[in-house]
Design a protein around this motif. Structure first.
Motif, PDB file in Angstrom:
ATOM      1  N   MET A   1      57.809  34.055  70.634  1.00 22.08           N
ATOM      2  CA  MET A   1      58.411  34.445  71.908  1.00 22.08           C
ATOM      3  C   MET A   1      59.805  35.237  71.525  1.00 22.08           C
ATOM      4  O   MET A   1      60.529  34.741  70.771  1.00 22.08           O
ATOM      5  N   THR A   2      60.154  36.127  72.140  1.00 24.34           N
ATOM      6  CA  THR A   2      61.290  37.106  71.936  1.00 24.34           C
ATOM      7  C   THR A   2      62.461  36.420  72.826  1.00 24.34           C
ATOM      8  O   THR A   2      62.244  35.920  73.935  1.00 24.34           O
ATOM      9  N   LEU A   3      63.623  36.364  72.074  1.00 20.87           N
ATOM     10  CA  LEU A   3      64.882  35.661  72.605  1.00 20.87           C
ATOM     11  C   LEU A   3      66.114  36.747  72.785  1.00 20.87           C
ATOM     12  O   LEU A   3      66.465  37.174  71.738  1.00 20.87           O
ATOM     13  N   VAL A   4      66.560  36.629  73.832  1.00 17.04           N
ATOM     14  CA  VAL A   4      67.858  37.657  73.953  1.00 17.04           C
ATOM     15  C   VAL A   4      69.178  36.663  74.252  1.00 17.04           C
ATOM     16  O   VAL A   4      68.737  35.640  75.171  1.00 17.04           O
ATOM     17  N   VAL A   5      70.332  36.964  73.595  1.00 13.76           N
ATOM     18  CA  VAL A   5      71.405  36.014  73.790  1.00 13.76           C
ATOM     19  C   VAL A   5      72.573  36.950  74.303  1.00 13.76           C
ATOM     20  O   VAL A   5      72.638  37.966  73.694  1.00 13.76           O
ATOM     21  N   VAL A   6      72.972  36.425  75.355  1.00  9.82           N
ATOM     22  CA  VAL A   6      74.231  37.329  75.904  1.00  9.82           C
ATOM     23  C   VAL A   6      75.326  36.253  76.021  1.00  9.82           C
ATOM     24  O   VAL A   6      75.357  35.237  76.902  1.00  9.82           O
ATOM     25  N   PRO A   7      76.337  36.348  75.363  1.00 14.98           N
ATOM     26  CA  PRO A   7      77.671  35.584  75.405  1.00 14.98           C
ATOM     27  C   PRO A   7      78.390  36.349  76.466  1.00 14.98           C
ATOM     28  O   PRO A   7      78.700  37.301  76.636  1.00 14.98           O
ATOM     29  N   THR A  35      69.186  33.657  76.866  1.00 15.08           N
ATOM     30  CA  THR A  35      70.057  32.562  76.633  1.00 15.08           C
ATOM     31  C   THR A  35      71.518  33.040  77.077  1.00 15.08           C
ATOM     32  O   THR A  35      71.759  34.234  76.346  1.00 15.08           O
ATOM     33  N   ILE A  36      72.141  32.338  78.223  1.00 16.74           N
ATOM     34  CA  ILE A  36      73.311  32.743  78.755  1.00 16.74           C
ATOM     35  C   ILE A  36      74.250  31.966  77.994  1.00 16.74           C
ATOM     36  O   ILE A  36      74.193  30.689  78.292  1.00 16.74           O
ATOM     37  N   LEU A  37      75.235  32.446  77.319  1.00 19.08           N
ATOM     38  CA  LEU A  37      76.193  31.500  76.310  1.00 19.08           C
ATOM     39  C   LEU A  37      77.616  31.822  76.774  1.00 19.08           C
ATOM     40  O   LEU A  37      77.983  32.951  76.826  1.00 19.08           O
ATOM     41  N   HIS A  38      78.267  30.738  76.945  1.00 26.29           N
ATOM     42  CA  HIS A  38      79.685  30.761  77.089  1.00 26.29           C
ATOM     43  C   HIS A  38      80.142  29.737  76.159  1.00 26.29           C
ATOM     44  O   HIS A  38      79.831  28.421  75.922  1.00 26.29           O
ATOM     45  N   ILE A  64      68.514  34.681  87.705  1.00 23.08           N
ATOM     46  CA  ILE A  64      67.899  35.604  86.649  1.00 23.08           C
ATOM     47  C   ILE A  64      66.650  34.625  86.254  1.00 23.08           C
ATOM     48  O   ILE A  64      66.894  33.182  86.002  1.00 23.08           O
ATOM     49  N   ASP A  65      65.442  34.937  86.209  1.00 23.43           N
ATOM     50  CA  ASP A  65      64.306  34.310  85.762  1.00 23.43           C
ATOM     51  C   ASP A  65      64.164  34.029  84.264  1.00 23.43           C
ATOM     52  O   ASP A  65      64.896  34.902  83.832  1.00 23.43           O
ATOM     53  N   ARG A  66      63.869  33.000  83.857  1.00 16.58           N
ATOM     54  CA  ARG A  66      63.746  32.525  82.643  1.00 16.58           C
ATOM     55  C   ARG A  66      64.925  32.614  81.707  1.00 16.58           C
ATOM     56  O   ARG A  66      65.201  32.867  80.355  1.00 16.58           O
ATOM     57  N   ALA A  67      66.207  32.201  82.315  1.00 14.16           N
ATOM     58  CA  ALA A  67      67.288  32.064  81.873  1.00 14.16           C
ATOM     59  C   ALA A  67      67.759  30.881  81.219  1.00 14.16           C
ATOM     60  O   ALA A  67      67.380  29.687  82.220  1.00 14.16           O
ATOM     61  N   ARG A  68      68.257  30.284  80.234  1.00 12.34           N
ATOM     62  CA  ARG A  68      68.657  29.221  79.828  1.00 12.34           C
ATOM     63  C   ARG A  68      70.299  29.471  79.979  1.00 12.34           C
ATOM     64  O   ARG A  68      70.682  30.136  78.951  1.00 12.34           O
ATOM     65  N   TYR A  69      70.938  28.347  80.270  1.00  9.02           N
ATOM     66  CA  TYR A  69      72.417  28.330  80.203  1.00  9.02           C
ATOM     67  C   TYR A  69      73.117  27.374  79.242  1.00  9.02           C
ATOM     68  O   TYR A  69      72.396  26.360  79.091  1.00  9.02           O
ATOM     69  N   VAL A  70      73.807  27.847  78.204  1.00  6.35           N
ATOM     70  CA  VAL A  70      74.351  27.199  77.237  1.00  6.35           C
ATOM     71  C   VAL A  70      75.790  27.066  77.276  1.00  6.35           C
ATOM     72  O   VAL A  70      76.561  28.303  77.312  1.00  6.35           O
TER      73      VAL A  70
END
Length: 154
Positions: A1-7, A35-38, A64-70
């Motif tokens: 599965m492809t993963l996009v990360v955005v800080p 993955t939405i990262l702060h 946002i669908d399929r988003a994981r908050y970290v």
């Protein structure tokens, strides 16, 4: 599965919102998880929780669908982001141009080479897409189908 990360910042600024929208678009286009990262700095901790981050992002740009908050805690934002990218095995990183500038300065201090895109691609083996405040992007992705550049005739 492809993963996009955005800080992103907390709360998301208008620039962060443009970066988030582009990251969500890329994740959808590539059928990827996001993955939405702060990074919550130890020295200036705002006590941001995952639910705080999710709520702020959804208020700013919608669900946002399929988003994981970290939310990660760290001393240096850039280093903590790099650690998360490596730990998650990100395929694509979408960063704001301001963040790219901070990474450039950090890498320049470490390596005397301000080319963050090449550094990240070489070290992390992932695409880095930079988004400015207007939502315009630049990328370090290589187009395998592109014709090679013409040779110089010196």
């Amino acid at each position: 599965m492809t993963l996009v990360v955005v800080p992103v910042r907390f709360p998301p600024s208008s620039h962060s919102a443009a970066t988030l929208r582009e990251a969500a678009r890329i994740a959808e286009e590539r059928d990827a998880d996001l993955t939405i990262l702060h990074v919550d700095l130890y020295q200036r901790s705002g006590g941001v929780s995952r639910s705080d981050l999710k709520r702020a992002v959804e208020e700013r740009i919608g669900r946002i669908d399929r988003a994981r908050y970290v939310v990660r805690r760290g001393f240096l934002v850039e280093e903590t982001i790099l650690e998360e990218i490596v730990a998650e095995g990100a395929d694509v990183v979408v960063i704001g141009s301001k963040q790219a500038g901070r990474w450039r300065r950090m890498v320049q201090k470490l390596l005397s080479d301000p080319d963050i895109d090449s550094f990240l691609r070489g070290e992390l083996d992932c695409a880095v897409i930079t988004v400015d405040a207007d939502g315009e992007t630049t990328t370090n992705e290589v187009d395998d189908d592109a014709a090679p550049p013409p040779e110089d005739d010196d």
